[in-house]
Design a protein around this motif. Structure first.
Motif, PDB file in Angstrom:
ATOM      1  N   PRO A 146       0.823  -1.209   0.000  1.00  0.00           N
ATOM      2  CA  PRO A 146       0.000   0.000   0.000  1.00  0.00           C
ATOM      3  C   PRO A 146       0.855   1.256   0.000  1.00  0.00           C
ATOM      4  N   VAL A 147       0.455   2.226  -0.813  1.00  0.00           N
ATOM      5  CA  VAL A 147       1.170   3.497  -0.916  1.00  0.00           C
ATOM      6  C   VAL A 147       0.147   4.624  -0.834  1.00  0.00           C
ATOM      7  N   ALA A 148       0.431   5.632  -0.003  1.00  0.00           N
ATOM      8  CA  ALA A 148      -0.472   6.771   0.162  1.00  0.00           C
ATOM      9  C   ALA A 148       0.001   7.922  -0.707  1.00  0.00           C
ATOM     10  N   VAL A 149      -0.844   8.393  -1.631  1.00  0.00           N
ATOM     11  CA  VAL A 149      -0.465   9.482  -2.528  1.00  0.00           C
ATOM     12  C   VAL A 149      -1.652  10.400  -2.770  1.00  0.00           C
ATOM     13  N   THR A 150      -1.357  11.637  -3.115  1.00  0.00           N
ATOM     14  CA  THR A 150      -2.375  12.548  -3.605  1.00  0.00           C
ATOM     15  C   THR A 150      -1.701  13.621  -4.440  1.00  0.00           C
ATOM     16  N   ASP A 151      -2.465  14.276  -5.305  1.00  0.00           N
ATOM     17  CA  ASP A 151      -1.928  15.280  -6.223  1.00  0.00           C
ATOM     18  C   ASP A 151      -0.716  14.730  -6.965  1.00  0.00           C
ATOM     19  N   MET A 152      -0.877  13.550  -7.523  1.00  0.00           N
ATOM     20  CA  MET A 152       0.256  12.834  -8.109  1.00  0.00           C
ATOM     21  C   MET A 152      -0.217  11.884  -9.189  1.00  0.00           C
ATOM     22  N   GLY A 153       0.650  11.671 -10.193  1.00  0.00           N
ATOM     23  CA  GLY A 153       0.437  10.638 -11.182  1.00  0.00           C
ATOM     24  C   GLY A 153       1.250   9.409 -10.819  1.00  0.00           C
ATOM     25  N   VAL A 154       0.744   8.228 -11.168  1.00  0.00           N
ATOM     26  CA  VAL A 154       1.401   6.965 -10.827  1.00  0.00           C
ATOM     27  C   VAL A 154       1.383   6.053 -12.050  1.00  0.00           C
ATOM     28  N   THR A 198      15.615 -12.291  -7.791  1.00  0.00           N
ATOM     29  CA  THR A 198      16.931 -12.818  -7.442  1.00  0.00           C
ATOM     30  C   THR A 198      16.838 -14.336  -7.348  1.00  0.00           C
ATOM     31  N   ASP A 199      17.962 -14.986  -7.126  1.00  0.00           N
ATOM     32  CA  ASP A 199      17.961 -16.440  -6.978  1.00  0.00           C
ATOM     33  C   ASP A 199      17.180 -16.870  -5.738  1.00  0.00           C
ATOM     34  N   GLU A 200      17.031 -15.958  -4.785  1.00  0.00           N
ATOM     35  CA  GLU A 200      16.299 -16.261  -3.553  1.00  0.00           C
ATOM     36  C   GLU A 200      14.852 -15.805  -3.598  1.00  0.00           C
ATOM     37  N   GLY A 201      14.422 -15.193  -4.693  1.00  0.00           N
ATOM     38  CA  GLY A 201      13.060 -14.686  -4.793  1.00  0.00           C
ATOM     39  C   GLY A 201      13.045 -13.214  -5.153  1.00  0.00           C
ATOM     40  N   PHE A 202      11.891 -12.573  -5.006  1.00  0.00           N
ATOM     41  CA  PHE A 202      11.749 -11.166  -5.367  1.00  0.00           C
ATOM     42  C   PHE A 202      12.142 -10.271  -4.196  1.00  0.00           C
ATOM     43  N   VAL A 203      12.866  -9.208  -4.516  1.00  0.00           N
ATOM     44  CA  VAL A 203      13.258  -8.217  -3.512  1.00  0.00           C
ATOM     45  C   VAL A 203      12.882  -6.839  -4.039  1.00  0.00           C
ATOM     46  N   SER A 204      12.746  -5.883  -3.131  1.00  0.00           N
ATOM     47  CA  SER A 204      12.351  -4.530  -3.527  1.00  0.00           C
ATOM     48  C   SER A 204      13.394  -3.515  -3.085  1.00  0.00           C
ATOM     49  N   ARG A 205      13.488  -2.458  -3.867  1.00  0.00           N
ATOM     50  CA  ARG A 205      14.316  -1.292  -3.533  1.00  0.00           C
ATOM     51  C   ARG A 205      13.535  -0.050  -3.940  1.00  0.00           C
ATOM     52  N   TYR A 206      13.886   1.082  -3.384  1.00  0.00           N
ATOM     53  CA  TYR A 206      13.219   2.316  -3.786  1.00  0.00           C
ATOM     54  C   TYR A 206      14.165   3.494  -3.633  1.00  0.00           C
ATOM     55  N   SER A 207      13.867   4.554  -4.370  1.00  0.00           N
ATOM     56  CA  SER A 207      14.693   5.753  -4.332  1.00  0.00           C
ATOM     57  C   SER A 207      14.425   6.536  -3.059  1.00  0.00           C
ATOM     58  N   ASP A 208      15.329   7.457  -2.749  1.00  0.00           N
ATOM     59  CA  ASP A 208      15.174   8.288  -1.553  1.00  0.00           C
ATOM     60  C   ASP A 208      13.867   9.076  -1.607  1.00  0.00           C
ATOM     61  N   ALA A 209      13.489   9.528  -2.796  1.00  0.00           N
ATOM     62  CA  ALA A 209      12.290  10.351  -2.928  1.00  0.00           C
ATOM     63  C   ALA A 209      11.006   9.550  -2.738  1.00  0.00           C
ATOM     64  N   PHE A 210      11.093   8.216  -2.805  1.00  0.00           N
ATOM     65  CA  PHE A 210       9.897   7.390  -2.622  1.00  0.00           C
ATOM     66  C   PHE A 210       9.608   7.112  -1.148  1.00  0.00           C
ATOM     67  N   ALA A 211      10.611   7.196  -0.301  1.00  0.00           N
ATOM     68  CA  ALA A 211      10.472   6.814   1.106  1.00  0.00           C
ATOM     69  C   ALA A 211       9.310   7.519   1.816  1.00  0.00           C
ATOM     70  N   PRO A 212       9.112   8.831   1.630  1.00  0.00           N
ATOM     71  CA  PRO A 212       8.003   9.494   2.352  1.00  0.00           C
ATOM     72  C   PRO A 212       6.629   8.904   2.064  1.00  0.00           C
ATOM     73  N   TYR A 213       6.435   8.365   0.871  1.00  0.00           N
ATOM     74  CA  TYR A 213       5.125   7.805   0.529  1.00  0.00           C
ATOM     75  C   TYR A 213       4.879   6.497   1.276  1.00  0.00           C
ATOM     76  N   LEU A 214       5.926   5.761   1.566  1.00  0.00           N
ATOM     77  CA  LEU A 214       5.781   4.557   2.364  1.00  0.00           C
ATOM     78  C   LEU A 214       5.529   4.908   3.823  1.00  0.00           C
ATOM     79  N   GLU A 215       6.130   5.992   4.280  1.00  0.00           N
ATOM     80  CA  GLU A 215       5.984   6.389   5.672  1.00  0.00           C
ATOM     81  C   GLU A 215       4.588   6.889   5.981  1.00  0.00           C
ATOM     82  N   GLU A 216       3.807   7.288   4.911  1.00  0.00           N
ATOM     83  CA  GLU A 216       2.470   7.789   5.136  1.00  0.00           C
ATOM     84  C   GLU A 216       1.451   6.686   5.365  1.00  0.00           C
ATOM     85  N   GLN A 217       1.870   5.421   5.199  1.00  0.00           N
ATOM     86  CA  GLN A 217       0.903   4.322   5.343  1.00  0.00           C
ATOM     87  C   GLN A 217       0.268   4.349   6.736  1.00  0.00           C
TER      88      GLN A 217
END
Length: 335
Positions: free
Chosen positions: A230-238, A316-335
């Motif tokens: 889940p990602v919280a966004v507004t006034d934004m395109g995705v 990856t060989d161990e399965g799926f992993v995720s990474r995100y840019s510094d600018a994406f972090a605030p949207y995760l923190e709004e959850q």
């Protein structure tokens, strides 16, 4: 270059019985651009769903006559048939799309390129499907017709010149532009709280029916994983592009539908999905495709250098992993 999109899910919690919607809501949906659209308006006032749908269908149909590759006499197809080496008048809408596409092409070092159609067709991911690997001579011939540098835009008037007989395909940016155009239209009607989605590309403004930010969910390409991010966004395109649904296998090797315009071949890296946030859905749409071509490390480096919010899912060989840019972090923190 990626021509289809991975799934991105709107989490309409107010419809799932989490709690009653605090504001009146209108929802309309329909078909456009070979896919579907969904629009949600919060507190729409005197606006009526049937009238909104009628007017929106009309506007989207008109947009298709500009940017579609499937309508024979669309403005885009007329431009594809137009003479090389001459300036051609184009509509302000097409002019805006082409300028944005060229900007993303330059920014990504050619990973995004609206002239990639000959390569997509050669590898069997265009209108005529097939599952065989072309030879190097065929790739070289197609590559000779690819390159955004073969386009020239007039800086003062809506005109374009083709230096060579390139064929333009806007499928990696048009849905996002259609979302933006719909959002601008809704704003002109006085709507301040809405979500527009076309073929998985979205733009939202104001508040959701719950009275807070809109919630979207990024789908995990792992079939064994549960739920979505889940990602919280507004006034934004995705926009989200993915590489895990459309491919063929030949002699034990997997060939992705994501074609790198710089090499003429399908990508071989392990980036499965990338989600991009930007105030312009069209820009996010094009960037998502560019990042899908570039691969995880290059995409993340560019996103961090340009302060672009992106979320990556890699295999990856161990399965799926995720990474995100510094600018994406605030949207995760709004959850």
């Amino acid at each position: 270059m990626c021509q289809t999109k991975a799934a991105i899910v709107l989490l309409l919690l107010f419809l799932a019985g989490c709690k009653p919607a605090p504001e009146p809501v209108i929802q309309i949906s329909g078909a456009t651009m070979g896919t579907t659209y969904h629009v949600t308006l919060v507190n729409p006032g005197e606006l009526r769903a049937d009238e909104l749908k009628r007017d929106l269908d009309f506007q989207l149909e008109h947009f298709n006559t500009i940017a579609s590759t499937y309508i024979g006499d669309s403005e885009l197809n007329r431009l594809n048939r137009a003479a090389v080496g001459e300036w051609h008048d184009i509509s302000p809408v097409l002019y805006a799309i082409l300028n944005m596409a060229i900007e993303v092409s330059w920014l990504s070092g050619g990973a995004f390129d609206i002239t990639v159609a000959p390569l997509v067709n050669l590898w069997g991911f265009g209108p005529q499907k097939h599952e065989y690997v072309p030879d190097q001579a065929g790739i070289d011939a197609a590559m000779a017709l690819v390159g955004y540098q073969k386009l020239e835009m007039d800086m003062l008037e809506p005109k374009m010149l083709k230096r060579e007989a390139v064929q333009l395909d806007l499928s990696a940016i048009a849905k996002g532009y259609g979302v933006d155009a719909t959002a601008v239209w809704l704003a002109s009607l006085g709507v301040t709280d809405y979500l527009v989605e076309i073929g998985g590309e979205m733009r939202m403004a104001g508040k959701s029916p719950r009275g807070d930010s809109w919630r979207i969910g990024v789908e995990n390409p792992d079939p064994d994983a549960e739920g979505v991010l889940p990602v919280a966004v507004t006034d934004m395109g995705v926009a989200t592009s993915g590489d895990y649904r459309n491919y063929f296998e030949k002699d034990g090797k997997r060939y992705s539908h994501t074609i790198d315009p710089r090499t003429g071949r399908p990508i071989t890296h392990r980036l499965a999905s990338v989600t991009v946030l930007d105030p312009s859905c069209a820009y996010a749409d094009a960037l998502a495709t560019a990042f899908s071509v570039m691969g995880g490390d290059a995409a993340l480096a560019m996103a961090n250098s340009q302060d672009i919010p992106i979320y990556l899912i890699e295999k990856t060989d161990e399965g799926f992993v995720s990474r995100y840019s510094d600018a994406f972090a605030p949207y995760l923190e709004e959850q």
